[in-house]
Design an enzyme around this catalytic site. Sequence first.
Site, PDB file in Angstrom:
ATOM      1  CG  ASP A  28     -61.869  -6.707  -9.295  1.00  0.00           C
ATOM      2  OD1 ASP A  28     -62.031  -6.166 -10.401  1.00  0.00           O
ATOM      3  OD2 ASP A  28     -60.753  -7.056  -8.867  1.00  0.00           O
TER       4      ASP A  28
ATOM      5  CG  MET B 256     -62.099  -7.775 -18.393  1.00  0.00           C
ATOM      6  SD  MET B 256     -61.455  -7.476 -16.724  1.00  0.00           S
ATOM      7  CE  MET B 256     -61.125  -9.155 -16.166  1.00  0.00           C
TER       8      MET B 256
ATOM      9  CG  ASP C 205     -58.755  -6.490 -13.881  1.00  0.00           C
ATOM     10  OD1 ASP C 205     -58.049  -7.319 -13.293  1.00  0.00           O
ATOM     11  OD2 ASP C 205     -59.838  -6.083 -13.423  1.00  0.00           O
TER      12      ASP C 205
END
Length: 219
Positions: free
Chosen positions: A34, A140, A178
């Site tokens: 990330d 996300m 994620d």
Amino acid sequence: MPLVSPSIHAADFLHLEDEVLVLERSSADMIHLDVMDGTMVPNISFGFPIIDAVRRVSSKPLDTHLMIVNPDRYFERFASSGVDMLSFHLEAAARAGADCAVWLRKIKALGMEAGLAINPDIPISTVFPYVGDADFILVMSVFAGYSGQQLIPDTFGRVRELKRHLLEKGSSCKIEIDGGVTPDNCRRLAESGADILVSASSVFGSDTPEAVIETLHCR
């Protein structure tokens, strides 16, 4: 059975080599990196020195998620660092006035798999025009920036909607999730259509990370 991409964002950076070697010995399919700049998201993580160091000690594919503005400035550098999968945020392209499809093609031309990421407040249909150019869509399931958040329940419906679209188009584009992925919700995510599960805190917050990774495969 989903692929598992543990994120080193929650790793012990004082002993990062040891943490990466744990992943190397595990059933993890790739390593998630990330990259945050403090502008695109309200946090700063790490840059090329860490990525280069991870590449030196790991043979697993590097799955790099860019949460930065103007990510296209660095596509070539990520390729030269040995990154295998590279995703950027749709919001970053919009902010730069760029066409996501052009950026996706540029990433692929550099020999990497190309991914498009979106935050939870962006309609999932916004990515539909790009599934022909993307190798994967990173959905996300929390707002980008911090580990340890709980998965937003709307994620399951968003994944199902995206999966339906991909099936209708006959697309091989994968769905990556994620944020807040745990052994408790991984099977439901997989059943909703997720192909790749990213997990940080659940893996590195455990005394038995290899066992957690095995559980996340939902075998």
